[in-house]
Design a protein around this motif. Structure first.
Motif, short mmCIF file in Angstrom:
data_model
loop_
_atom_site.label_atom_id
_atom_site.label_comp_id
_atom_site.label_asym_id
_atom_site.label_seq_id
_atom_site.Cartn_x
_atom_site.Cartn_y
_atom_site.Cartn_z
N PRO A 161 20.28 0.74 9.78
CA PRO A 161 18.90 1.19 10.02
C PRO A 161 18.35 0.67 11.35
O PRO A 161 17.63 1.41 12.05
N ARG A 205 14.26 15.55 1.23
CA ARG A 205 13.94 15.74 2.65
C ARG A 205 13.39 14.45 3.26
O ARG A 205 13.83 14.02 4.31
N GLU A 206 12.40 13.87 2.55
CA GLU A 206 11.80 12.62 3.05
C GLU A 206 12.88 11.56 3.20
O GLU A 206 12.92 10.84 4.19
N VAL A 231 14.95 12.04 6.27
CA VAL A 231 14.22 11.65 7.48
C VAL A 231 14.12 10.12 7.57
O VAL A 231 14.28 9.54 8.64
N MET A 232 13.86 9.49 6.44
CA MET A 232 13.77 8.03 6.44
C MET A 232 15.05 7.39 6.96
O MET A 232 15.03 6.46 7.75
N VAL A 275 22.20 5.90 -0.34
CA VAL A 275 21.84 5.03 0.79
C VAL A 275 22.73 3.78 0.81
O VAL A 275 23.26 3.39 -0.20
N ARG A 301 3.66 13.88 -9.63
CA ARG A 301 4.47 15.07 -9.45
C ARG A 301 5.37 15.29 -10.68
O ARG A 301 5.66 16.40 -11.07
N LEU A 345 17.22 8.79 8.87
CA LEU A 345 17.37 9.15 10.28
C LEU A 345 16.58 8.21 11.19
O LEU A 345 17.07 7.80 12.24
N VAL A 346 15.34 7.88 10.79
CA VAL A 346 14.52 7.08 11.69
C VAL A 346 14.70 5.58 11.47
O VAL A 346 14.05 4.78 12.13
N GLY A 347 15.60 5.20 10.55
CA GLY A 347 15.96 3.79 10.44
C GLY A 347 15.17 3.00 9.42
O GLY A 347 14.95 1.80 9.60
N ALA A 348 14.73 3.65 8.33
CA ALA A 348 14.13 2.89 7.24
C ALA A 348 15.24 2.11 6.55
O ALA A 348 16.35 2.61 6.41
N THR A 349 14.94 0.89 6.12
CA THR A 349 15.98 0.10 5.45
C THR A 349 16.22 0.68 4.05
O THR A 349 15.36 1.35 3.48
N ASP A 389 0.83 -1.20 0.00
CA ASP A 389 0.00 0.00 0.00
C ASP A 389 0.87 1.25 0.00
O ASP A 389 0.68 2.17 -0.80
N TYR A 390 1.90 1.23 0.87
CA TYR A 390 2.81 2.38 0.97
C TYR A 390 3.52 2.62 -0.35
O TYR A 390 3.59 3.74 -0.85
N ARG A 436 1.24 4.00 -3.04
CA ARG A 436 0.90 5.40 -2.78
C ARG A 436 2.07 6.31 -3.16
O ARG A 436 1.91 7.30 -3.87
N VAL A 486 7.64 4.24 7.71
CA VAL A 486 8.81 3.88 6.89
C VAL A 486 9.67 2.80 7.54
O VAL A 486 10.63 2.33 6.91
N PHE A 493 13.57 -0.20 1.60
CA PHE A 493 12.33 0.55 1.78
C PHE A 493 12.44 1.92 1.12
O PHE A 493 11.49 2.42 0.54
N LEU A 546 8.85 17.58 7.75
CA LEU A 546 8.45 17.61 6.34
C LEU A 546 7.34 18.66 6.20
O LEU A 546 6.28 18.53 6.80
#
Ligand SMILES: Nc1ncnc2c1ncn2[C@@H]1O[C@H](COP(=O)(O)OP(=O)(O)O)[C@@H](O)[C@H]1O
Ligand SMILES: [Mg+2]
Lengths: 292, 244
Positions: free
Chosen positions: B75, A197-198, A201-202, A292, A18, A204-208, A6-7, A10, B106, A211, B91
């Motif tokens: 991560p 930017r996204e 942040v991803m 990344v 865009r 930073l918060v530990g998205a693989t 789903d993510y 989207r 995420v 992902f 954001l």
């Protein structure tokens, strides 16, 4: 880690929207280039299919001089009957060739002919299509013979034309495919820039890494796939046109028609190439521009 | 919880940002990392997040040595270490709720977790009423609270803050400190890099002072501007606190 479909759907949709102008350009380029690839494949298979038909109908035509003597005619007829590689011959008199010419020639061309000036002919089927050339060599220049022709030569020219055309298609398609790849690469680069930017942040918060990458990968894949589906429909359309031609004429094109399975295979190849272009384009962009 | 063992970091241009730093931070501690601009505070934070690698020495975070950690594990390290910055890093086109939810989405947290955790943490930082506002509609202090909520929503073991009050007035800064203190009392280890003397003096917590990349003071209930010579006393205080 569960990768939410789903993510990804989207995010991909947002990115495509865009970047819609670039997306349309990339999709169209993929579509045009793959339509050419498809057309080249259809030509190749069509020519292969038609060759069988063409060769089965191969005949050698020995045209007699309109002024030839009956003894000359007789000699030729005897000789043809004795040749081991000639399967069968039929004799067409001056009158019957005159009537045939009436059907084949335009009125102005035909008006110059009379039954007396029309050559009579022997139409022979050789045992093997390639034996036609022996017949041509043997009777060329014999007394009473006007000329000897094998439509095989026409077929060869036709096949050569098709081969040249095919390679032209492939060359143009390759250039276009390359630009399609570059266009996809560029849309992905822009998407990465728009979402820097996204992405930070991803991280930073530990998205693989996967992902972070997947939405960009799927964006390129969607562009390649949509383009190739357009191309596949063009190929299918071409197939339909060839089919309808074969129903109402006996033209050379009609003999090139493909079976449904052959079209299915061609479309499958086109779609696989499209998916590949999209994946490679976005993979290169991700390697170069997504840190990344 | 955090351990630096003789860590030295030299940037490519030759700047020695951190020199022979050894430091131990226990689970549940609240530590200020102080020192003048350029003393190496940010470099320490970046090494804890493995955004930079040291040239010498080793670093442990939550029981794991992170210098030789394979890249794919990074991560997962960062999920245990929340971080907020001076510039909030929100954001701009997402609402307060979406900004915080993003941090869970995420890392693949399911929807129901997002829907329970985000309102909880927004309640904790006092922004439940502003959940549908955009960052541009918030004050600086409120934006920093959103950043704290985002860093904390996944319940990390450690919360790092690099100059979190650098852009805020004193009253607002105190509010942020109270919030970080409340988070610390849930058992989260909190490390704050700052050169805001007034705040450090006001909080009276452990202070580690850096100067030109070396630790010159480590004091259990420190204030900002104490002379480096009192360092030895400070270390015994730390030792006493640890054994208690
Ligand atoms: N990316 C970098 N490249 C080179 N030198 C850097 C870099 N980042 C920081 N430095 C230098 O390292 C030293 C420590 O910087 P920093 O860790 O940012 O200190 P602080 O956060 O305490 O102000 C400074 O001298 C700074 O100029
Ligand atoms: Mg700094």
């Amino acid at each position: 880690m569960p990768l939410s479909a789903d993510y990804i759907a989207r995010e991909t949709a947002t990115n495509l929207w865009r970047n819609r102008l670039m997306t349309v350009a990339a999709v169209l380029t993929v579509a045009v280039s793959l339509a050419l690839v498809g057309a080249a494949l259809v030509l190749k298979q069509g020519a292969a299919n038609a060759e069988v038909e063409w060769q089965r109908g191969t005949q050698v035509e020995v045209w007699m001089n309109p002024t030839s003597s009956p003894s000359e005619n007789h000699a030729i007829s005897n000789e043809l009957a004795q040749l081991p590689y000639v399967h069968a011959c039929s004799f067409h008199s001056q009158l019957s060739d005159y009537h045939e010419a009436q059907k084949l020639l335009t009125t102005s061309e035909f008006s110059a002919l009379t039954p007396k000036t029309t050559p009579a002919s022997y139409r022979c089927t050789p045992n093997q299509p390639q034996d036609a050339q022996f017949v041509v060599n043997r009777f060329k220049g014999q007394p009473g013979v006007l000329k000897v022709g094998a439509p095989l030569q026409q077929i060869h020219t036709m096949e050569e034309t098709i081969t040249v055309l095919q390679w032209v298609f492939v060359a143009v398609a390759l250039v276009l495919l390359l630009s399609a790849g570059v266009l996809i690469l560029n849309t992905i680069r822009m998407a990465i820039f728009a979402r820097r930017r996204e992405v930070s942040v991803m991280k930073l918060v530990g998205a693989t890494n996967w992902f972070i990458r997947l939405p960009f990968m799927s964006e390129g894949l969607v562009q390649g796939l949509v383009g190739s589906i357009v191309a596949a429909s063009v190929v299918f359309g071409l197939h339909e046109v060839l089919n309808s031609l074969s129903n109402n004429s006996t033209s050379v094109l009609a003999q090139m028609r493909l079976t449904g399975w052959e079209i299915f295979g061609t479309d499958a190849i086109v779609i696989v190439i499209g998916a590949l272009i999209g994946t490679v384009g976005s993979a290169v962009a991700i390697r170069r521009f997504l840190d990344v | 919880m955090i351990r630096f063992d003789n860590v030295t970091k030299v940037y490519k241009n030759g700047t020695v940002a951190v020199r022979n730093v050894s430091l131990d931070i226990q689970k549940g501690e609240f530590v200020f990392l102080v020192g003048p601009s350029g003393s190496g505070k940010t470099t320490c934070i970046r090494m804890l997040l493995r955004e930079e690698l040291p040239d010498r020495g080793r670093i442990w975070v939550a029981g794991r040595e992170i210098i030789h950690m394979p890249k794919w594990r990074v991560p997962y390290l960062r999920r245990n270490v929340g971080c907020v910055f001076q510039d909030y890093r929100l954001l701009p086109n997402k609402t307060v709720f979406q900004n915080v939810a993003f941090a869970l989405e995420v890392i693949g947290r399911p929807k129901n977790v997002v829907e329970t955790q985000v309102p909880q943490v927004l309640e904790l930082v006092g922004l439940a009423k502003k959940r549908d506002n955009l960052p541009s509609e918030l004050s600086g202090g409120e934006q920093q609270r959103v950043a704290v909520a985002r860093a904390f929503v996944n319940r990390p073991l450690i919360l790092l803050a690099d100059e979190p009050t650098g852009n805020l007035d004193p009253a607002t800064s105190q509010g942020i400190m109270r919030l970080l203190d409340r988070i610390n009392r849930t058992g989260t280890t909190v490390v704050i890099a700052t050169h805001d003397a007034a705040l450090v003096d006001w909080m009276r917590r452990r202070v580690v002072e850096l100067d030109q990349g070396t630790i010159v003071r480590d004091q259990a209930r420190g204030v900002y501007g104490i002379d480096a010579t009192s360092g030895s006393i400070a270390r015994t205080e730390v030792g006493a606190r640890r054994t208690s």
